[in-house]
Design a protein around this motif. Structure first.
Motif, short mmCIF file in Angstrom:
data_model
loop_
_atom_site.label_atom_id
_atom_site.label_comp_id
_atom_site.label_asym_id
_atom_site.label_seq_id
_atom_site.Cartn_x
_atom_site.Cartn_y
_atom_site.Cartn_z
N MET A 102 0.81 -1.17 0.00
CA MET A 102 0.00 0.00 0.00
C MET A 102 0.87 1.25 0.00
N ALA A 103 0.52 2.17 -0.86
CA ALA A 103 1.31 3.37 -1.00
C ALA A 103 0.94 4.45 0.01
N SER A 104 -0.18 4.31 0.67
CA SER A 104 -0.66 5.36 1.54
C SER A 104 -1.31 4.78 2.79
N ASN A 105 -1.31 5.57 3.87
CA ASN A 105 -1.96 5.15 5.10
C ASN A 105 -3.39 5.67 5.19
N ILE A 106 -3.87 6.29 4.15
CA ILE A 106 -5.23 6.82 4.13
C ILE A 106 -6.21 5.67 3.99
#
Length: 102
Positions: free
Chosen positions: A1-5
């Motif tokens: 995953m590229a983001s923690n959003i």
């Protein structure tokens, strides 16, 4: 995953939830719901995407309308279908994207 959003999909559709969970054929999902699933698949490549099970309509309409769902929304960004938006089933402290698929 590229983001923690965390993106949370807010829908009342049980068919939509079942298609999301099973990740099988979407032949039983009709109309704009198919496009919702395609959008979710694209977002899943870079973000954590979940459907909020609490908002799925499993009771009669009157009971559903009076249930408090706002405190059970956990996403950083929420994609909400128009039915839930009209009922006020969202948390105003979250970033809300209205889903409008034509």
């Amino acid at each position: 995953m590229a983001s923690n959003i965390k993106i949370e999909w807010l829908t009342k559709s049980l068919a939509m939830y079942n298609a999301f969970v099973s990740e099988k054929s979407v032949a039983h999902v009709r109309g704009g719901r198919v496009y919702e699933l395609l959008a979710i698949d694209v977002l899943k490549k870079n973000y954590e995407v979940a459907i909020n099970k609490v908002l799925i309509k499993t009771t009669n309409t009157i009971s559903y309308i009076f249930q408090n769902h706002k405190s059970k929304i956990n996403g950083d960004i929420c994609v909400i279908d128009p039915y839930l938006l009209a009922l006020g089933k969202f948390n105003g402290k979250k970033r809300i994207l209205q889903l409008c698929i034509i």
